[in-house]
Design a protein around this motif. Structure first.
Motif, PDB file in Angstrom:
ATOM      1  N   LYS A  89      14.503   9.972 -20.578  1.00 23.96           N
ATOM      2  CA  LYS A  89      14.143  11.246 -19.957  1.00 23.96           C
ATOM      3  C   LYS A  89      15.383  11.854 -19.307  1.00 23.96           C
ATOM      4  O   LYS A  89      16.260  11.131 -18.838  1.00 23.96           O
ATOM      5  CB  LYS A  89      13.074  11.047 -18.881  1.00 23.96           C
ATOM      6  CG  LYS A  89      11.764  10.537 -19.412  1.00 23.96           C
ATOM      7  CD  LYS A  89      10.777  10.366 -18.285  1.00 23.96           C
ATOM      8  CE  LYS A  89       9.478   9.764 -18.816  1.00 23.96           C
ATOM      9  NZ  LYS A  89       8.549   9.464 -17.735  1.00 23.96           N
ATOM     10  N   THR A  90      15.414  13.173 -19.253  1.00 23.50           N
ATOM     11  CA  THR A  90      16.551  13.827 -18.607  1.00 23.50           C
ATOM     12  C   THR A  90      16.521  13.562 -17.107  1.00 23.50           C
ATOM     13  O   THR A  90      15.466  13.277 -16.529  1.00 23.50           O
ATOM     14  CB  THR A  90      16.530  15.358 -18.828  1.00 23.50           C
ATOM     15  OG1 THR A  90      15.378  15.907 -18.188  1.00 23.50           O
ATOM     16  CG2 THR A  90      16.565  15.724 -20.298  1.00 23.50           C
ATOM     17  N   ILE A  91      17.693  13.661 -16.492  1.00 26.57           N
ATOM     18  CA  ILE A  91      17.787  13.520 -15.041  1.00 26.57           C
ATOM     19  C   ILE A  91      16.900  14.557 -14.363  1.00 26.57           C
ATOM     20  O   ILE A  91      16.259  14.279 -13.355  1.00 26.57           O
ATOM     21  CB  ILE A  91      19.256  13.684 -14.583  1.00 26.57           C
ATOM     22  CG1 ILE A  91      20.118  12.534 -15.096  1.00 26.57           C
ATOM     23  CG2 ILE A  91      19.362  13.801 -13.069  1.00 26.57           C
ATOM     24  CD1 ILE A  91      19.861  11.213 -14.449  1.00 26.57           C
ATOM     25  N   GLU A  92      16.870  15.743 -14.930  1.00 26.50           N
ATOM     26  CA  GLU A  92      16.038  16.819 -14.382  1.00 26.50           C
ATOM     27  C   GLU A  92      14.583  16.356 -14.249  1.00 26.50           C
ATOM     28  O   GLU A  92      13.961  16.503 -13.191  1.00 26.50           O
ATOM     29  CB  GLU A  92      16.152  18.041 -15.288  1.00 26.50           C
ATOM     30  CG  GLU A  92      15.398  19.247 -14.822  1.00 26.50           C
ATOM     31  CD  GLU A  92      15.625  20.438 -15.746  1.00 26.50           C
ATOM     32  OE1 GLU A  92      15.904  21.511 -15.219  1.00 26.50           O
ATOM     33  OE2 GLU A  92      15.522  20.281 -16.988  1.00 26.50           O
ATOM     34  N   LYS A  93      14.032  15.756 -15.307  1.00 30.90           N
ATOM     35  CA  LYS A  93      12.641  15.274 -15.280  1.00 30.90           C
ATOM     36  C   LYS A  93      12.489  14.075 -14.340  1.00 30.90           C
ATOM     37  O   LYS A  93      11.493  13.963 -13.625  1.00 30.90           O
ATOM     38  CB  LYS A  93      12.175  14.910 -16.685  1.00 30.90           C
ATOM     39  CG  LYS A  93      11.914  16.122 -17.548  1.00 30.90           C
ATOM     40  CD  LYS A  93      11.365  15.731 -18.906  1.00 30.90           C
ATOM     41  CE  LYS A  93      11.102  16.984 -19.729  1.00 30.90           C
ATOM     42  NZ  LYS A  93      10.571  16.670 -21.049  1.00 30.90           N
ATOM     43  N   ASN A  94      13.471  13.174 -14.348  1.00 30.45           N
ATOM     44  CA  ASN A  94      13.420  12.013 -13.457  1.00 30.45           C
ATOM     45  C   ASN A  94      13.436  12.438 -11.991  1.00 30.45           C
ATOM     46  O   ASN A  94      12.704  11.885 -11.169  1.00 30.45           O
ATOM     47  CB  ASN A  94      14.579  11.053 -13.737  1.00 30.45           C
ATOM     48  CG  ASN A  94      14.329  10.174 -14.945  1.00 30.45           C
ATOM     49  OD1 ASN A  94      13.295   9.545 -15.053  1.00 30.45           O
ATOM     50  ND2 ASN A  94      15.280  10.129 -15.851  1.00 30.45           N
ATOM     51  N   ALA A 142      10.006  13.952 -11.017  1.00 30.30           N
ATOM     52  CA  ALA A 142       9.013  12.871 -10.855  1.00 30.30           C
ATOM     53  C   ALA A 142       9.254  12.092  -9.571  1.00 30.30           C
ATOM     54  O   ALA A 142       8.320  11.791  -8.821  1.00 30.30           O
ATOM     55  CB  ALA A 142       9.039  11.951 -12.066  1.00 30.30           C
ATOM     56  N   TYR A 143      10.500  11.792  -9.284  1.00 33.82           N
ATOM     57  CA  TYR A 143      10.841  11.040  -8.072  1.00 33.82           C
ATOM     58  C   TYR A 143      10.426  11.787  -6.816  1.00 33.82           C
ATOM     59  O   TYR A 143       9.787  11.233  -5.926  1.00 33.82           O
ATOM     60  CB  TYR A 143      12.341  10.732  -8.040  1.00 33.82           C
ATOM     61  CG  TYR A 143      12.773  10.066  -6.757  1.00 33.82           C
ATOM     62  CD1 TYR A 143      12.619   8.701  -6.586  1.00 33.82           C
ATOM     63  CD2 TYR A 143      13.312  10.805  -5.710  1.00 33.82           C
ATOM     64  CE1 TYR A 143      12.989   8.077  -5.402  1.00 33.82           C
ATOM     65  CE2 TYR A 143      13.686  10.206  -4.516  1.00 33.82           C
ATOM     66  CZ  TYR A 143      13.530   8.845  -4.378  1.00 33.82           C
ATOM     67  OH  TYR A 143      13.895   8.251  -3.199  1.00 33.82           O
ATOM     68  N   ALA A 151       8.282  14.198  -6.521  1.00 35.33           N
ATOM     69  CA  ALA A 151       6.833  14.383  -6.471  1.00 35.33           C
ATOM     70  C   ALA A 151       6.163  13.132  -5.909  1.00 35.33           C
ATOM     71  O   ALA A 151       5.205  13.214  -5.137  1.00 35.33           O
ATOM     72  CB  ALA A 151       6.289  14.703  -7.848  1.00 35.33           C
ATOM     73  N   GLU A 152       6.693  11.971  -6.258  1.00 37.08           N
ATOM     74  CA  GLU A 152       6.125  10.698  -5.792  1.00 37.08           C
ATOM     75  C   GLU A 152       6.552  10.349  -4.370  1.00 37.08           C
ATOM     76  O   GLU A 152       5.883   9.567  -3.694  1.00 37.08           O
ATOM     77  CB  GLU A 152       6.550   9.557  -6.715  1.00 37.08           C
ATOM     78  CG  GLU A 152       5.973   9.668  -8.114  1.00 37.08           C
ATOM     79  CD  GLU A 152       6.573   8.635  -9.079  1.00 37.08           C
ATOM     80  OE1 GLU A 152       7.378   7.789  -8.615  1.00 37.08           O
ATOM     81  OE2 GLU A 152       6.246   8.686 -10.257  1.00 37.08           O
ATOM     82  N   ASN A 153       7.671  10.879  -3.905  1.00 35.51           N
ATOM     83  CA  ASN A 153       8.249  10.487  -2.612  1.00 35.51           C
ATOM     84  C   ASN A 153       8.320  11.625  -1.611  1.00 35.51           C
ATOM     85  O   ASN A 153       9.299  11.739  -0.867  1.00 35.51           O
ATOM     86  CB  ASN A 153       9.652   9.884  -2.827  1.00 35.51           C
ATOM     87  CG  ASN A 153       9.591   8.626  -3.630  1.00 35.51           C
ATOM     88  OD1 ASN A 153       9.153   7.605  -3.127  1.00 35.51           O
ATOM     89  ND2 ASN A 153      10.021   8.687  -4.874  1.00 35.51           N
ATOM     90  N   LYS A 154       7.296  12.436  -1.570  1.00 37.08           N
ATOM     91  CA  LYS A 154       7.260  13.554  -0.594  1.00 37.08           C
ATOM     92  C   LYS A 154       6.938  13.058   0.782  1.00 37.08           C
ATOM     93  O   LYS A 154       6.251  12.186   1.056  1.00 37.08           O
ATOM     94  CB  LYS A 154       6.258  14.621  -1.035  1.00 37.08           C
ATOM     95  CG  LYS A 154       6.786  15.473  -2.119  1.00 37.08           C
ATOM     96  CD  LYS A 154       5.831  16.614  -2.372  1.00 37.08           C
ATOM     97  CE  LYS A 154       6.444  17.558  -3.399  1.00 37.08           C
ATOM     98  NZ  LYS A 154       5.625  18.692  -3.657  1.00 37.08           N
TER      99      LYS A 154
END
Length: 69
Positions: free
Chosen positions: A55-60, A63-64, A66-69
């Motif tokens: 996956k591109t860094i942009e997508k990673n 996702a990161y 979004a999970e770590n708000k």
């Protein structure tokens, strides 16, 4: 003349200056070569041009965060 090159995503001007300064300082100490002989370059790549785990860094990053708000 030692040559240091770093490839990364987008960096701020301050980050680039610190990176160049500290990489040169540490390399100079370890190699016992005066810092003025070092050449350092930074190559910035857009996040969509770098991939990890398929996956591109942009997508990673999305996702990161979004999970770590």
């Amino acid at each position: 003349m030692p040559y240091i090159t770093v490839e990364s995503g987008k960096l701020t001007k301050d980050q680039k200056e610190k990176l160049i300064e500290r990489l040169t300082e540490v390399s100079s100490e370890i190699m016992n070569i005066p810092s003025q002989f070092f050449l350092t370059t930074i190559k910035e790549l857009p996040d969509e041009n770098i991939g990890i785990g398929g996956k591109t860094i942009e997508k990673n990053k999305k996702a990161y965060f979004a999970e770590n708000k």
